[in-house]
Design a protein around this motif. Structure first.
Motif, mmCIF file in Angstrom:
data_model
loop_
_atom_site.group_PDB
_atom_site.id
_atom_site.type_symbol
_atom_site.label_atom_id
_atom_site.label_comp_id
_atom_site.label_asym_id
_atom_site.label_seq_id
_atom_site.Cartn_x
_atom_site.Cartn_y
_atom_site.Cartn_z
ATOM 1 N N ILE A 94 84.087 -15.623 -55.947
ATOM 2 C CA ILE A 94 83.595 -16.612 -54.981
ATOM 3 C C ILE A 94 82.111 -16.352 -54.739
ATOM 4 O O ILE A 94 81.721 -15.248 -54.351
ATOM 5 C CB ILE A 94 84.353 -16.539 -53.649
ATOM 6 C CG1 ILE A 94 85.837 -16.813 -53.861
ATOM 7 C CG2 ILE A 94 83.767 -17.522 -52.641
ATOM 8 C CD1 ILE A 94 86.680 -16.590 -52.615
ATOM 9 N N HIS A 95 81.289 -17.386 -54.980
ATOM 10 C CA HIS A 95 79.841 -17.263 -54.796
ATOM 11 C C HIS A 95 79.351 -18.333 -53.829
ATOM 12 O O HIS A 95 79.664 -19.520 -54.002
ATOM 13 C CB HIS A 95 79.119 -17.427 -56.135
ATOM 14 C CG HIS A 95 79.417 -16.328 -57.107
ATOM 15 N ND1 HIS A 95 78.681 -15.174 -57.174
ATOM 16 C CD2 HIS A 95 80.391 -16.212 -58.046
ATOM 17 C CE1 HIS A 95 79.167 -14.386 -58.112
ATOM 18 N NE2 HIS A 95 80.217 -14.996 -58.652
ATOM 19 N N GLN A 96 78.589 -17.930 -52.836
ATOM 20 C CA GLN A 96 77.967 -18.877 -51.927
ATOM 21 C C GLN A 96 76.624 -19.302 -52.503
ATOM 22 O O GLN A 96 75.812 -18.464 -52.910
ATOM 23 C CB GLN A 96 77.767 -18.262 -50.545
ATOM 24 C CG GLN A 96 77.232 -19.253 -49.512
ATOM 25 C CD GLN A 96 77.056 -18.621 -48.141
ATOM 26 O OE1 GLN A 96 77.136 -17.406 -47.998
ATOM 27 N NE2 GLN A 96 76.816 -19.432 -47.138
ATOM 28 N N TYR A 97 76.377 -20.615 -52.544
ATOM 29 C CA TYR A 97 75.146 -21.129 -53.140
ATOM 30 C C TYR A 97 74.846 -22.494 -52.538
ATOM 31 O O TYR A 97 75.672 -23.410 -52.589
ATOM 32 C CB TYR A 97 75.310 -21.241 -54.663
ATOM 33 C CG TYR A 97 74.077 -21.688 -55.403
ATOM 34 C CD1 TYR A 97 72.914 -20.919 -55.407
ATOM 35 C CD2 TYR A 97 74.083 -22.879 -56.138
ATOM 36 C CE1 TYR A 97 71.787 -21.321 -56.108
ATOM 37 C CE2 TYR A 97 72.967 -23.287 -56.849
ATOM 38 C CZ TYR A 97 71.822 -22.505 -56.834
ATOM 39 O OH TYR A 97 70.704 -22.912 -57.533
ATOM 40 N N LYS A 98 73.681 -22.612 -51.932
ATOM 41 C CA LYS A 98 73.220 -23.883 -51.346
ATOM 42 C C LYS A 98 74.280 -24.517 -50.429
ATOM 43 O O LYS A 98 74.676 -25.675 -50.591
ATOM 44 C CB LYS A 98 72.814 -24.863 -52.452
ATOM 45 C CG LYS A 98 71.590 -24.406 -53.228
ATOM 46 C CD LYS A 98 71.141 -25.449 -54.241
ATOM 47 C CE LYS A 98 69.856 -25.007 -54.938
ATOM 48 N NZ LYS A 98 69.386 -25.996 -55.938
ATOM 49 N N ASN A 99 74.750 -23.721 -49.481
ATOM 50 C CA ASN A 99 75.648 -24.195 -48.418
ATOM 51 C C ASN A 99 77.051 -24.573 -48.884
ATOM 52 O O ASN A 99 77.803 -25.198 -48.133
ATOM 53 C CB ASN A 99 75.031 -25.381 -47.665
ATOM 54 C CG ASN A 99 73.737 -24.998 -46.974
ATOM 55 O OD1 ASN A 99 73.643 -23.933 -46.364
ATOM 56 N ND2 ASN A 99 72.729 -25.850 -47.093
ATOM 57 N N LYS A 100 77.390 -24.214 -50.103
ATOM 58 C CA LYS A 100 78.760 -24.408 -50.573
ATOM 59 C C LYS A 100 79.274 -23.112 -51.174
ATOM 60 O O LYS A 100 78.508 -22.165 -51.414
ATOM 61 C CB LYS A 100 78.832 -25.558 -51.597
ATOM 62 C CG LYS A 100 78.656 -26.942 -50.988
ATOM 63 C CD LYS A 100 78.898 -28.035 -52.000
ATOM 64 C CE LYS A 100 78.732 -29.429 -51.399
ATOM 65 N NZ LYS A 100 79.764 -29.702 -50.372
ATOM 66 N N TYR A 101 80.576 -23.082 -51.435
ATOM 67 C CA TYR A 101 81.210 -21.912 -52.030
ATOM 68 C C TYR A 101 81.800 -22.334 -53.377
ATOM 69 O O TYR A 101 82.458 -23.375 -53.483
ATOM 70 C CB TYR A 101 82.298 -21.365 -51.117
ATOM 71 C CG TYR A 101 81.762 -20.831 -49.811
ATOM 72 C CD1 TYR A 101 81.436 -19.476 -49.669
ATOM 73 C CD2 TYR A 101 81.564 -21.673 -48.720
ATOM 74 C CE1 TYR A 101 80.935 -18.977 -48.474
ATOM 75 C CE2 TYR A 101 81.066 -21.189 -47.516
ATOM 76 C CZ TYR A 101 80.754 -19.836 -47.408
ATOM 77 O OH TYR A 101 80.253 -19.359 -46.220
#
Length: 330
Positions: A94-101
């Motif tokens: 799971i990676h968080q990127y630009k306000n999404k997961y």
């Protein structure tokens, strides 16, 4: 090598069946009581919660790394796609990127075969990405139905934004087809909803000085397996990658560093493994208190069945190269 092949082909069968049964959620479970391959931990500051996933596609939650609650079912793949209605899920992240997961995982359709090599039928398997607004899902498909070629088995995709600002998936092209596993990169669209162009070779399994196996003639040669890439910077700005292979029948964690400081490499292999024997598929995260930890799993034989147990190690990244320290006890 025969033993490794059996492990790779047979053990995921149990995970595949388990992931589609309704999970029984348990509370206050110690980490070493959880059976999980390829453990990945996201430390989400927004919710002040640790989220752990891995092979099987389930999710565990913890506030302190000591006691865990789960497993929870969090994925909703497209069952009308190439994955089929009951795909296996391996090595999820799971990676968080630009306000999404974003849920990076390997999906396998056991009913579709793309090749047969040296008598082994090869199932349709590929790294893929799902998306959610929340760390605990649900994770759903995006625009592109495929990220990687349909005629190649790929696995263990991970995420990296390179120095050019572009996002990439870094993944393994599986040894079962090419008999010298590779780690490759492919550019992603800005919102990670698909891939751009073709995959590019970073290095081959045979370049490792520490991994070993015996060929049919009994000669010791480099092992052909590439597993579990995970990218990082040290505090000095050195770009490195964790990756896993085998020393004969022992799962082993290695590390490689980029001479250029970018994904383009060249990638220089360390001469020795970075952890003790029987640990692999590592990744790293910082606790909410700032301590850097490596999450990975070990193998254990119990009554003839191999089980996989997650572990944590302390890590020092203050220099140009990682130093793995003692086992971490929350």
């Amino acid at each position: 090598m025969k033993k490794i092949l059996i492990l790779l082909l047979v053990l995921p069968f149990f995970a595949a069946n388990a992931q589609y049964r309704t999970p029984v959620v348990r509370k206050d479970i110690p980490l070493d009581s959880i059976r999980l391959s390829d453990p990945f931990i996201l430390a989400d500051k927004k919710t002040a919660t640790y989220y752990m996933t891995g092979t099987g596609g389930m999710l565990w939650k913890s506030k302190d790394l000591k006691k865990w609650t789960g497993p929870f079912h969090i994925t909703q793949p497209d069952t009308t796609s190439w994955m089929g209605n009951n795909p296996m899920i391996w090595a999820a992240e799971i990676h968080q990127y630009k306000n999404k997961y974003y849920y990076f995982a390997t999906f396998t359709n056991r009913k579709v075969f793309i090749d047969t090599v040296k008598g082994t039928p090869i199932e349709r398997r590929a790294s893929h990405i799902l998306v959610s607004d929340k760390p605990d899902g649900p994770y759903v498909p995006m625009a592109d139905p495929t990220y990687l070629p349909a005629d190649k088995p790929t696995l263990d995709g991970t995420f990296w934004v390179d120095t050019n600002g572009k996002p990439y998936m870094v993944y393994c092209y599986e040894w079962l087809q090419n008999w010298d596993g590779t780690i490759e990169k492919i550019e992603l669209k800005p919102d990670l909803s698909g891939s751009v162009g073709d995959g590019v070779l970073l290095f081959k399994a045979s370049e490792s000085p520490w991994s070993k196996e015996r060929n049919a003639e009994g000669k010791v040669i480099p092992n052909k397996v590439t597993d579990g890439p995970w990218l990082f910077y040290t505090k000095t700005g050195k770009l490195g990658m964790l990756w896993t292979s085998w020393i004969f029948d022992v799962y082993t964690q290695g590390v490689v560093y980029s001479k250029s400081g970018t994904l383009n490499g060249p990638w220089i292999q360390e001469a020795q493994p970075i952890t003790p024997p029987n640990f692999g598929h590592g990744m790293m995260f910082r606790t909410f208190e700032g301590k850097l930890l490596m999450s990975l799993h070990s193998h254990k034989d119990v009554n003839g069945r191999t089980i996989r147990i997650p572990h944590l190690f302390e890590v020092d990244d203050s220099g140009d190269k990682l130093i793995v320290g003692k086992r971490y006890q929350p």
